[in-house]
Design an enzyme around this catalytic site. Structure first.
Site, PDB file in Angstrom:
ATOM      1  N   GLU A 289      -3.009  -3.235 -21.705  1.00 43.15           N
ATOM      2  CA  GLU A 289      -2.625  -3.839 -20.429  1.00 43.15           C
ATOM      3  C   GLU A 289      -1.158  -4.292 -20.463  1.00 43.15           C
ATOM      4  O   GLU A 289      -0.422  -4.117 -19.490  1.00 43.15           O
ATOM      5  CB  GLU A 289      -3.577  -5.004 -20.111  1.00 43.15           C
ATOM      6  CG  GLU A 289      -3.270  -5.821 -18.876  1.00 43.15           C
ATOM      7  CD  GLU A 289      -3.269  -5.015 -17.575  1.00 43.15           C
ATOM      8  OE1 GLU A 289      -3.641  -3.829 -17.560  1.00 43.15           O
ATOM      9  OE2 GLU A 289      -2.848  -5.567 -16.540  1.00 43.15           O
TER      10      GLU A 289
ATOM     11  N   ARG B  80       0.807  -1.222   0.000  1.00 50.88           N
ATOM     12  CA  ARG B  80       0.000   0.000   0.000  1.00 50.88           C
ATOM     13  C   ARG B  80       0.839   1.271   0.000  1.00 50.88           C
ATOM     14  O   ARG B  80       0.303   2.381  -0.053  1.00 50.88           O
ATOM     15  CB  ARG B  80      -0.922   0.011   1.212  1.00 50.88           C
ATOM     16  CG  ARG B  80      -1.839  -1.192   1.315  1.00 50.88           C
ATOM     17  CD  ARG B  80      -2.681  -1.106   2.553  1.00 50.88           C
ATOM     18  NE  ARG B  80      -3.587   0.019   2.478  1.00 50.88           N
ATOM     19  CZ  ARG B  80      -4.800  -0.014   1.942  1.00 50.88           C
ATOM     20  NH1 ARG B  80      -5.259  -1.154   1.435  1.00 50.88           N
ATOM     21  NH2 ARG B  80      -5.548   1.052   1.898  1.00 50.88           N
TER      22      ARG B  80
ATOM     23  N   GLU C  26       5.073  -0.068 -15.636  1.00 46.47           N
ATOM     24  CA  GLU C  26       5.087   0.020 -14.172  1.00 46.47           C
ATOM     25  C   GLU C  26       6.157  -0.873 -13.534  1.00 46.47           C
ATOM     26  O   GLU C  26       6.696  -0.532 -12.485  1.00 46.47           O
ATOM     27  CB  GLU C  26       3.708  -0.211 -13.558  1.00 46.47           C
ATOM     28  CG  GLU C  26       3.062  -1.520 -13.830  1.00 46.47           C
ATOM     29  CD  GLU C  26       1.639  -1.611 -13.271  1.00 46.47           C
ATOM     30  OE1 GLU C  26       1.301  -0.912 -12.312  1.00 46.47           O
ATOM     31  OE2 GLU C  26       0.865  -2.418 -13.814  1.00 46.47           O
TER      32      GLU C  26
ATOM     33  N   HIS D 125      -1.940   6.397 -37.906  1.00 43.06           N
ATOM     34  CA  HIS D 125      -2.321   7.796 -37.729  1.00 43.06           C
ATOM     35  C   HIS D 125      -1.365   8.521 -36.788  1.00 43.06           C
ATOM     36  O   HIS D 125      -1.713   9.538 -36.208  1.00 43.06           O
ATOM     37  CB  HIS D 125      -3.766   7.877 -37.221  1.00 43.06           C
ATOM     38  CG  HIS D 125      -4.725   7.236 -38.165  1.00 43.06           C
ATOM     39  ND1 HIS D 125      -5.183   7.857 -39.311  1.00 43.06           N
ATOM     40  CD2 HIS D 125      -5.280   5.990 -38.190  1.00 43.06           C
ATOM     41  CE1 HIS D 125      -5.980   7.046 -39.972  1.00 43.06           C
ATOM     42  NE2 HIS D 125      -6.062   5.892 -39.308  1.00 43.06           N
TER      43      HIS D 125
HETATM   44  C1  F6R Z   1      -1.912  -1.786 -12.509  1.00 41.65           C
HETATM   45  C2  F6R Z   1      -2.655  -1.587 -11.289  1.00 41.65           C
HETATM   46  C3  F6R Z   1      -3.514  -0.383 -11.197  1.00 41.65           C
HETATM   47  C4  F6R Z   1      -4.902  -0.777 -10.667  1.00 41.65           C
HETATM   48  C5  F6R Z   1      -5.753   0.485 -10.420  1.00 41.65           C
HETATM   49  C6  F6R Z   1      -7.164   0.138  -9.995  1.00 41.65           C
HETATM   50  O1  F6R Z   1      -1.145  -2.947 -12.444  1.00 41.65           O
HETATM   51  O2  F6R Z   1      -2.592  -2.357 -10.382  1.00 41.65           O
HETATM   52  O3  F6R Z   1      -3.610   0.273 -12.414  1.00 41.65           O
HETATM   53  O4  F6R Z   1      -5.505  -1.618 -11.597  1.00 41.65           O
HETATM   54  O5  F6R Z   1      -5.146   1.259  -9.443  1.00 41.65           O
HETATM   55  O6  F6R Z   1      -7.161  -0.580  -8.808  1.00 41.65           O
HETATM   56  P1  F6R Z   1      -8.418  -1.403  -8.321  1.00 41.65           P
HETATM   57  O7  F6R Z   1      -8.639  -2.479  -9.311  1.00 41.65           O
HETATM   58  O8  F6R Z   1      -8.029  -1.910  -6.968  1.00 41.65           O
HETATM   59  O9  F6R Z   1      -9.573  -0.445  -8.270  1.00 41.65           O
END
Ligand code: F6R
Length: 612
Positions: free
Chosen positions: A485, A27, A492, A508
């Site tokens: 994706e 987190r 990342e 384009h």
């Molecule tokens: C990419 C990633 C983020 C989450 C985004 C949404 O690997 O983990 O882009 O997908 O922050 O998070 P959630 O799905 O928890 O709402």
């Protein structure tokens, strides 16, 4: 964002807190700290960096305590530094507080406090709120609980706060609005956390705290109140997560473990719902609203990041199978626009964590305007799951690697089942196609396992391309969101610039980037658009770009055109994204590892984005 842990009871608090912080490090990991309390008073230890750095720093310090709070930070106000790390101490030194969220009116409160002579040692909004609470406590001659209640009525923004008070040495005061807080109930002890992972080995009984609730947590008592000082009966729920689910289980990284779990997680997601032999899909939450969904003139998918990509795939699937107009919205844009919501609109909120602040607020807004909210959420009991009218859990288990992998494929599995169910009821899909798709969907876990068995070659590709400066990812139709994706995963995890684009749209603009240095990843599996994608490959080859393709087993045309290939087994085009994304996850992972990046905790990122 930001992980918080707390403990009060007969055990030593520090080991519980530090272990909890390690589990919540996904987190945020800019800085870490703990506050402990014993007969010689309140002690705060904090440090810039990850939990391991705090552990090194703390060696030899007085850590004896039966109560404590801990924090792992993702910086909002103030750079990552020792002084901005949490916990913060109040001016008197008698209160310590940790916070997850943002206090939006902190500068106004700071001005008021500065005028009263307060000095601040950090740049954080948290220290402002803490001193504001202390000022109220002093002025009103009230206890901490009352001071917190008064203070929170003045606060705008989002928060979970945990406070320790030197004058009340066995009690943690906690409150939440907009960020998650779980309290675990033990025998004569309580555990607090941003999620349940810090308490898994101690208790399976938890209470999810709601917005505007305040908890007074003592070893043998949990009192819940609203901000009006009325008592609320805690709703105790049973946790359904095992410890093994949050451990690496022999893998080098959580991300790799989670990629390899996908055959099982997709299976878990289908289990008990899909019965191909009977021709049925059982989803009670969806069944409840089936009539409204069938007659909806519009479905709006709301999500962020990877979940938004799942929404894009679902747009194609729903429009094909259900003939309902679908829009896919970034939650962060939707919430600040003045979006048109018509009565009967169905909103599908997609979120792994169920706590993403933008998604949460966006669906609150849509709900106020009369939309039906369906949540496709992974974390059981999370905020989005709770405020949705109904929905379906993805059952992917805890996802700890910051980059989302198994949650994506589980989201696709759930969204496909919803589309199949609605299409079938609506009669927009033939009996034969429906049955074929059910049969094929049932085979996806096995096909995912097949795809993973062919992963070794991807490691070699990672070595070959790891020094590229940029990547382009291209796909069409169902595979266009997969290209997006793939690009997101690469940037990342490895910090390589990558762009995802619809393959046809490349002409384009992005084609200007193509030269002999540029790897172009095609998601080129066998589908309706395959010949068109092959033409796009030719266009890249003609400009000397390096073509790396995800292809269907046996597709010699694409293989010949490509410098390198990654293979998936044959699958219906609607279901193929659950497979074609897997090699791209692995490619990003192996490139990240080859470049020496911390793939589970990429810089600047954090999971569960609870700030906007
Ligand atoms: C990419 C990633 C983020 C989450 C985004 C949404 O690997 O983990 O882009 O997908 O922050 O998070 P959630 O799905 O928890 O709402």
């Amino acid at each position: 964002m930001c992980g918080i842990v707390g403990y009060t009871g007969p055990r030593e608090a520090y080991p519980i807190i530090i272990k909890g912080l390690k589990r919540l490090e996904y987190r945020g990991y800019d800085s870490t700290g703990v506050a402990l309390q014993n007969s010689s008073g309140l002690k705060v230890y904090k440090k810039k960096g990850k939990v391991a750095e705090l552990e090194d720093y703390i060696v030899g310090k007085d850590l004896h305590s039966n109560i404590g709070i801990g924090h792992t930070r993702w910086a909002t106000h103030g750079e990552p530094s020792d002084r901005n790390a949490h916990p913060h101490q109040s001016s008197s030194g008698k209160l310590a507080m940790i916070h997850n969220g943002i206090i939006e009116n902190y500068s106004q409160l700071k001005k008021e406090l500065t005028n009263k002579g307060y000095n601040f040692t950090s740049d954080t909004d948290t220290e402002v709120l803490l001193n504001f609470i202390e000022e109220i406590k002093k002025n009103n001659q009230c206890d901490l609980e009352e001071a917190v209640r008064i203070a929170l009525k003045r606060v705008t923004g989002a928060y979970v706060i945990l406070l320790l008070d030197e004058d009340n040495p066995d009690t943690i005061i906690a409150a939440r609005k907009g960020s998650p807080l779980v309290i675990g109930i033990g025998k004569g002890e309580h555990f607090l956390g941003s999620d349940a992972s810090p308490m898994l080995e101690y208790t399976k009984e938890v209470v999810y705290i709601n917005d505007y609730e305040l908890a007074i947590v003592k070893p043998d008592e949990l009192i819940l109140k609203n901000l009006g000082n009325e008592k609320i009966t805690p709703y105790v729920q049973k946790l359904d997560i095992e410890l093994a689910a949050i451990e690496k289980g022999g893998y080098e990284h959580f991300m790799l473990k989670e990629i390899f779990e996908q055959p099982q997680t997709i299976y878990d997601c289908l289990r008990g719902r899909l019965d191909a032999a009977e021709g049925t899909i059982t989803m009670s939450g969806i069944q409840q609203y089936a009539e409204q969904i069938v007659s909806a003139s519009r479905i709006v998918m709301i999500a962020c990041g990877t979940s938004w990509h799942a929404g894009l795939v679902a747009e194609y699937i729903f429009e094909e199978l259900c003939r309902i107009n679908v829009e896919v919205e970034y939650a962060s844009e939707f919430r600040y626009r003045n979006p048109v919501i018509n009565k009967g609109d169905v909103i599908i909120a997609i979120s792994q964590s169920g706590e993403t602040a933008d998604t949460l607020v966006a669906i609150e807004k849509a709900k106020e305007q009369g939309a039906i909210i369906l949540g496709v959420v992974n974390v059981v009991g999370s905020s989005i799951a709770r405020i949705s009218h109904a929905g379906a859990y993805t059952h992917a288990g805890p996802e700890i690697g910051v980059a989302s992998t198994k949650a994506f494929t589980a989201q696709l599995a759930v969204l496909t089942m919803i589309a199949l169910k609605i299409g079938y009821i609506k009669g927009t899909i033939s009996e034969e196609r429906y049955q074929n798709l059910l049969n094929e969907l049932q085979e996806i876990p096995e096909k995912a396992a097949w795809t993973l068995k062919h992963s070794d070659s991807i490691k070699a590709l990672a070595e070959k391309y790891k020094d590229a400066r940029d990547f382009l990812y291209l796909g069409r139709g169902y595979n266009f969101p997969v290209a997006l994706e793939g690009a997101l995963k690469l940037k990342e995890i490895s910090y390589i610039h990558a762009e995802g684009y619809p393959a046809a749209e490349m002409k384009h603009g992005p084609i200007a980037l193509v030269d002999e240095e540029l790897p172009v990843v095609f998601v080129a599996t066998k589908d309706t658009y395959h010949e068109k994608v092959v033409s796009n490959m030719q266009e890249i080859k003609a400009r000397k770009g390096k073509v790396i393709s995800v292809i269907t087993e046996g597709d010699e045309v694409s293989r010949e055109l490509s410098n390198d290939v990654m293979i998936i087994p044959e699958a219906d085009e609607i279901l193929a994204p659950m497979l074609s994304v897997i090699p791209l996850q692995l490619l990003a992972y192996y490139i990240g590892v080859a470049k020496g990046c911390d793939v589970d905790k990429p810089r600047n990122l954090a999971k569960s984005v609870t700030v906007e």
